[in-house]
Motif scaffolding. Sequence first.
Motif, PDB file in Angstrom:
ATOM      1  N   LEU A  82     -81.302  33.669  73.079  1.00  0.00           N
ATOM      2  CA  LEU A  82     -79.981  33.923  72.526  1.00  0.00           C
ATOM      3  C   LEU A  82     -80.089  33.855  71.012  1.00  0.00           C
ATOM      4  O   LEU A  82     -80.664  32.910  70.467  1.00  0.00           O
ATOM      5  CB  LEU A  82     -78.978  32.894  73.037  1.00  0.00           C
ATOM      6  CG  LEU A  82     -77.526  33.072  72.613  1.00  0.00           C
ATOM      7  CD1 LEU A  82     -76.977  34.397  73.123  1.00  0.00           C
ATOM      8  CD2 LEU A  82     -76.685  31.927  73.136  1.00  0.00           C
ATOM      9  N   SER A  89     -78.065  28.396  70.310  1.00  0.00           N
ATOM     10  CA  SER A  89     -78.867  29.619  70.298  1.00  0.00           C
ATOM     11  C   SER A  89     -80.345  29.255  70.219  1.00  0.00           C
ATOM     12  O   SER A  89     -80.718  28.246  69.625  1.00  0.00           O
ATOM     13  CB  SER A  89     -78.506  30.503  69.100  1.00  0.00           C
ATOM     14  OG  SER A  89     -77.168  30.918  69.175  1.00  0.00           O
ATOM     15  N   GLU A 100     -71.381  34.223  66.433  1.00  0.00           N
ATOM     16  CA  GLU A 100     -71.800  32.997  67.113  1.00  0.00           C
ATOM     17  C   GLU A 100     -72.834  33.313  68.202  1.00  0.00           C
ATOM     18  O   GLU A 100     -73.886  32.708  68.265  1.00  0.00           O
ATOM     19  CB  GLU A 100     -70.593  32.290  67.734  1.00  0.00           C
ATOM     20  CG  GLU A 100     -69.632  31.718  66.721  1.00  0.00           C
ATOM     21  CD  GLU A 100     -70.175  30.500  66.015  1.00  0.00           C
ATOM     22  OE1 GLU A 100     -70.772  29.635  66.677  1.00  0.00           O
ATOM     23  OE2 GLU A 100     -70.018  30.427  64.784  1.00  0.00           O
ATOM     24  N   ARG A 101     -72.505  34.220  69.071  1.00  0.00           N
ATOM     25  CA  ARG A 101     -73.430  34.706  70.096  1.00  0.00           C
ATOM     26  C   ARG A 101     -73.596  36.200  69.839  1.00  0.00           C
ATOM     27  O   ARG A 101     -72.848  37.007  70.346  1.00  0.00           O
ATOM     28  CB  ARG A 101     -72.885  34.436  71.477  1.00  0.00           C
ATOM     29  CG  ARG A 101     -72.934  32.964  71.817  1.00  0.00           C
ATOM     30  CD  ARG A 101     -72.483  32.679  73.201  1.00  0.00           C
ATOM     31  NE  ARG A 101     -72.569  31.334  73.684  1.00  0.00           N
ATOM     32  CZ  ARG A 101     -72.478  30.204  73.014  1.00  0.00           C
ATOM     33  NH1 ARG A 101     -72.331  30.220  71.734  1.00  0.00           N
ATOM     34  NH2 ARG A 101     -72.544  29.030  73.593  1.00  0.00           N
ATOM     35  N   ARG A 104     -78.914  39.119  72.690  1.00  0.00           N
ATOM     36  CA  ARG A 104     -79.803  38.454  73.636  1.00  0.00           C
ATOM     37  C   ARG A 104     -81.053  39.306  73.827  1.00  0.00           C
ATOM     38  O   ARG A 104     -80.970  40.523  73.988  1.00  0.00           O
ATOM     39  CB  ARG A 104     -79.107  38.257  74.981  1.00  0.00           C
ATOM     40  CG  ARG A 104     -79.983  37.617  76.016  1.00  0.00           C
ATOM     41  CD  ARG A 104     -79.345  37.380  77.384  1.00  0.00           C
ATOM     42  NE  ARG A 104     -78.192  38.204  77.666  1.00  0.00           N
ATOM     43  CZ  ARG A 104     -76.972  37.716  77.933  1.00  0.00           C
ATOM     44  NH1 ARG A 104     -76.757  36.427  77.917  1.00  0.00           N
ATOM     45  NH2 ARG A 104     -75.985  38.536  78.207  1.00  0.00           N
TER      46      ARG A 104
END
Length: 153
Positions: A82, A89, A100-101, A104
């Motif tokens: 991540l 992460s 934030e995310r 992937r």
Amino acid sequence: MQGLILQISRIGFLILLWLFVYATIRALRNDLSIAGGRPVSFGLPGRSRTRAKPSRGSARYLVVTGGALANTRISLGDQPLLLGRADDSTLVLTDDYASERHARLSRRGDDWYVEDLGSTNGTYLDRAKVTTAVRVPTNTPIRIGKTVIELRP
């Protein structure tokens, strides 16, 4: 005298207009220079661009090549990675342009795939915006904000 000033103003405006058109075409040409890995020449002989062939073999490392975390190296396993600013992460990015995310990286067989997780500024694989899960060849730059990463054998 006023006629001369008017004529010079017209010529100056025309030159500025053509410079704007030239800059716009040049920007479009740079944005569209690689279309799916095929060379694009735009009618200029000797100016076609081709992608370097990716090296074969499975990637073993994730290397940060640009940005605040340059020269960071992470060993790859079978687990997805991540990428983002969140504390949980795998690679915590200290980049104002990362979400934030953000993205992937996941393994499918011997290949790694990158997918954008709905980030604000997008994820780019070698200048192409990632909209679905895309296979990542080794030594191909992935850009997340100001951070650039690559998979290395």
